[in-house]
Design a protein around this motif. Structure first.
Motif, PDB file in Angstrom:
ATOM      1  N   MET A   1       0.749  -1.185  -0.156  1.00 36.00           N
ATOM      2  CA  MET A   1       0.254  -0.217  -0.059  1.00 36.00           C
ATOM      3  C   MET A   1       0.842   1.337  -0.083  1.00 36.00           C
ATOM      4  O   MET A   1       1.808   1.518   0.967  1.00 36.00           O
ATOM      5  N   LYS A   2       0.958   2.393  -1.093  1.00 38.48           N
ATOM      6  CA  LYS A   2       1.544   3.330  -0.719  1.00 38.48           C
ATOM      7  C   LYS A   2       1.646   4.598   0.391  1.00 38.48           C
ATOM      8  O   LYS A   2       0.553   4.426   1.104  1.00 38.48           O
ATOM      9  N   LEU A   3       2.255   4.888   0.392  1.00 37.45           N
ATOM     10  CA  LEU A   3       2.529   5.290   2.016  1.00 37.45           C
ATOM     11  C   LEU A   3       1.218   6.787   1.861  1.00 37.45           C
ATOM     12  O   LEU A   3       0.346   6.694   3.158  1.00 37.45           O
ATOM     13  N   SER A   4       0.990   7.396   0.916  1.00 39.68           N
ATOM     14  CA  SER A   4      -0.278   8.455   1.167  1.00 39.68           C
ATOM     15  C   SER A   4      -1.555   7.338   1.390  1.00 39.68           C
ATOM     16  O   SER A   4      -2.636   8.362   2.078  1.00 39.68           O
ATOM     17  N   THR A   5      -1.696   6.596   0.577  1.00 42.13           N
ATOM     18  CA  THR A   5      -3.001   6.228   0.659  1.00 42.13           C
ATOM     19  C   THR A   5      -3.503   5.805   1.860  1.00 42.13           C
ATOM     20  O   THR A   5      -3.658   5.898   2.893  1.00 42.13           O
ATOM     21  N   ARG A   6      -1.863   4.936   2.979  1.00 43.25           N
ATOM     22  CA  ARG A   6      -2.745   4.790   4.504  1.00 43.25           C
ATOM     23  C   ARG A   6      -2.554   5.541   5.222  1.00 43.25           C
ATOM     24  O   ARG A   6      -3.502   5.550   6.251  1.00 43.25           O
ATOM     25  N   ILE A   7      -1.876   7.207   4.714  1.00 41.30           N
ATOM     26  CA  ILE A   7      -2.525   7.939   5.722  1.00 41.30           C
ATOM     27  C   ILE A   7      -3.317   8.624   5.672  1.00 41.30           C
ATOM     28  O   ILE A   7      -4.238   8.705   7.185  1.00 41.30           O
ATOM     29  N   TYR A   8      -3.836   8.367   4.340  1.00 39.64           N
ATOM     30  CA  TYR A   8      -5.696   9.366   4.246  1.00 39.64           C
ATOM     31  C   TYR A   8      -6.234   8.252   4.314  1.00 39.64           C
ATOM     32  O   TYR A   8      -7.962   8.941   4.518  1.00 39.64           O
ATOM     33  N   MET A   9      -6.191   7.455   4.446  1.00 33.89           N
ATOM     34  CA  MET A   9      -6.912   5.984   4.895  1.00 33.89           C
ATOM     35  C   MET A   9      -7.326   5.988   6.833  1.00 33.89           C
ATOM     36  O   MET A   9      -8.692   6.427   6.979  1.00 33.89           O
ATOM     37  N   ASP A  10      -5.731   5.933   7.201  1.00 28.79           N
ATOM     38  CA  ASP A  10      -5.971   5.967   8.405  1.00 28.79           C
ATOM     39  C   ASP A  10      -7.199   7.890   8.770  1.00 28.79           C
ATOM     40  O   ASP A  10      -7.151   7.513   9.920  1.00 28.79           O
ATOM     41  N   ALA A  11      -6.765   8.642   8.301  1.00 28.98           N
ATOM     42  CA  ALA A  11      -7.370  10.213   8.359  1.00 28.98           C
ATOM     43  C   ALA A  11      -9.042  10.006   8.499  1.00 28.98           C
ATOM     44  O   ALA A  11      -9.586  10.236   9.054  1.00 28.98           O
ATOM     45  N   ALA A  12      -9.365   9.429   7.317  1.00 30.71           N
ATOM     46  CA  ALA A  12     -11.285   9.414   7.146  1.00 30.71           C
ATOM     47  C   ALA A  12     -11.474   8.442   7.817  1.00 30.71           C
ATOM     48  O   ALA A  12     -12.447   8.469   8.483  1.00 30.71           O
ATOM     49  N   LEU A  13     -10.780   7.013   8.734  1.00 30.64           N
ATOM     50  CA  LEU A  13     -11.056   5.846   9.252  1.00 30.64           C
ATOM     51  C   LEU A  13     -11.438   6.979  10.523  1.00 30.64           C
ATOM     52  O   LEU A  13     -12.196   7.157  11.640  1.00 30.64           O
ATOM     53  N   GLN A  14     -10.552   7.653  10.952  1.00 26.97           N
ATOM     54  CA  GLN A  14     -10.715   8.638  12.457  1.00 26.97           C
ATOM     55  C   GLN A  14     -11.385   9.423  12.523  1.00 26.97           C
ATOM     56  O   GLN A  14     -11.964   9.523  13.189  1.00 26.97           O
ATOM     57  N   ASN A  15     -11.872   9.881  11.116  1.00 32.37           N
ATOM     58  CA  ASN A  15     -12.817  11.181  10.949  1.00 32.37           C
ATOM     59  C   ASN A  15     -14.642   9.913  11.075  1.00 32.37           C
ATOM     60  O   ASN A  15     -15.247  10.809  11.594  1.00 32.37           O
ATOM     61  N   LYS A 128       1.293  19.373   2.236  1.00 33.02           N
ATOM     62  CA  LYS A 128       0.002  18.714   0.844  1.00 33.02           C
ATOM     63  C   LYS A 128      -1.095  17.997   2.145  1.00 33.02           C
ATOM     64  O   LYS A 128      -1.921  18.025   1.772  1.00 33.02           O
ATOM     65  N   ILE A 129       0.021  16.996   2.971  1.00 30.72           N
ATOM     66  CA  ILE A 129      -0.848  16.220   3.571  1.00 30.72           C
ATOM     67  C   ILE A 129      -1.546  16.408   4.653  1.00 30.72           C
ATOM     68  O   ILE A 129      -2.604  15.707   4.394  1.00 30.72           O
ATOM     69  N   PHE A 130      -1.474  17.531   4.888  1.00 26.11           N
ATOM     70  CA  PHE A 130      -2.381  18.005   6.405  1.00 26.11           C
ATOM     71  C   PHE A 130      -3.199  18.901   5.484  1.00 26.11           C
ATOM     72  O   PHE A 130      -4.803  18.546   6.275  1.00 26.11           O
TER      73      PHE A 130
END
Length: 397
Positions: A1-15, A128-130
């Motif tokens: 899994m791409k690093l950015s995908t992992r980070i954005y999926m975590d953000a979606a799940l936490q929200n 960009k990530i934030f």
């Protein structure tokens, strides 16, 4: 899994966790028959235990996969216990107890996650990530609040099981997000040596002044629950409309606020947000129209979003003045969480001696007095580092 995908999926799940578990949690506590003091306590205990975790535990733990996972498992246990305790005959003491345990654990995972990401993400990529995670959060919270509010109302006949179902969805989301980030944590083992820590060593006058402003911000949260649920009897869908409206207004206006920070300075925009929050609650106890409340809540949501953006930007700017930056970050968050705890307790004391409208008036007037009376006299902080806006930790969540 791409690093950015992992980070954005975590953000979606936490929200998803935030909206399905916490958006209506205090509404649930009020509907379970909690007293005004218990409602105030539900706003005070979690940030108090967040503060204790920040002061004495979080900064001493090594950043490892083992520590991150253990804190995540404790957090998950607390989440599940909170959800299932709703089914008990007298659930409020159990809810508050397990919420406090969650608050300790969430500070550990919340502090370790940025340190883990720094090992994988280049500094230039963080803006960009934030920005992307902030937009993900706004979209999910806005849509999720609307959907869950209508779900809770549609299945009110099975109360409180309808709330339990929503909370269990949040449990699953936060556990999945934790697992995604845990894969990035270093596997090495490091000894844990807990010693006595002196908190507040990196707090200057500006930090304490912002903490004082934060006390006023925290005072209105339990009063809103009491006013909306106990006095006006609003439905979950109507309360969700406040969140949706605040999300839409914030999405449209935050870019304007960021340009204002660049042009006029973060401190001036921070001041406008503090004054805007105080002015909005001044007439609140006399407003009975739902549509008028919707307009005021939209304004409050915008001011609060700007307030959070400016606060985190000031924190990042002020860190350069401190030799121990990590200690400063911990102390800054510690002061803010203490402000949350003290503010909720003061609200509980006010509602015990004043009518609700009187509480709102006292809070609004005292906030304005405190803001102008104790404002630091040094020049306004520079406007940079706005990308930190999306990185603040939510107390007890």
């Amino acid at each position: 899994m791409k690093l950015s995908t992992r980070i954005y999926m975590d953000a979606a799940l936490q929200n998803m966790k935030s909206v399905s578990f916490f958006t209506f949690l205090q509404v649930l506590i009020a509907r379970l028959g909690a007293s005004n003091f218990e409602i105030a306590l539900s706003n005070s205990l979690p940030p108090l235990f967040c503060a204790l975790s920040l002061a004495f535990l979080t900064r001493q733990l090594p950043v490892t996969r083992g520590v991150f996972l253990v804190s995540g498992y404790i957090r998950q246990f607390a989440f599940l216990s909170m959800a299932l305790s709703v089914l008990l005959p007298n659930p409020i003491p159990y809810l508050l107890f397990f919420w406090s345990i969650n608050a300790v654990a969430v500070m550990v995972t919340g502090a370790q996650q940025p340190a883990i990401l720094r090992r994988w993400v280049e500094p230039a990529e963080f803006p960009k990530i934030f920005s992307n995670t902030k937009m993900i959060g706004i979209v999910i919270v806005t849509i999720g609040s609307f959907a869950i509010g209508h779900f809770l109302d549609a299945f009110q006949w099975m109360f409180p099981k309808n709330y339990v179902i929503s909370m269990l969805v949040g449990c699953a989301a936060t556990f999945a997000g934790m697992a995604l980030i845990a894969e990035l944590a270093p596997k090495e083992r490091q000894p844990i040596r807990l010693t006595w820590v002196k908190p507040f060593q990196e707090c200057d006058r500006r930090t304490w002044w912002m903490g004082l402003n934060h006390v006023g911000t925290a005072m209105v949260a339990p009063l809103f629950i009491i006013y909306h649920v106990n006095q006006l009897g609003l439905s979950n869908s109507q309360i969700a409309s406040f969140v949706v409206t605040a999300g839409i207004v914030s999405t449209l206006m935050l870019p304007v606020a960021r340009r204002a920070m660049d042009r006029y300075g973060v401190m001036k925009v921070y001041g406008v947000a503090v004054i805007g929050l105080a002015a909005a609650v001044l007439p609140y106890g006399w407003i009975n129209s739902f549509w008028a409340l919707l307009i005021v809540q939209g304004w409050l949501g915008l001011c609060l979003a700007i307030y959070e953006v400016a606060s985190n930007s000031i924190m990042m700017n002020e860190a350069a003045k401190h030799k121990k930056e990590m200690a400063y970050f911990s102390d800054f968050q510690l002061v803010m969480n203490v402000g949350n705890a003290v503010g909720a307790l003061l609200a509980g004391a006010l509602i015990a001696v004043l009518p609700l409208w009187g509480c709102f008036v006292v809070i609004a007037v005292s906030r304005l007095v405190m803001y102008f009376a104790f404002q630091p006299s040094e020049a306004a902080a520079p406007a940079g580092m706005l990308e930190a806006a999306g990185s603040g930790v939510q107390a007890g969540r």
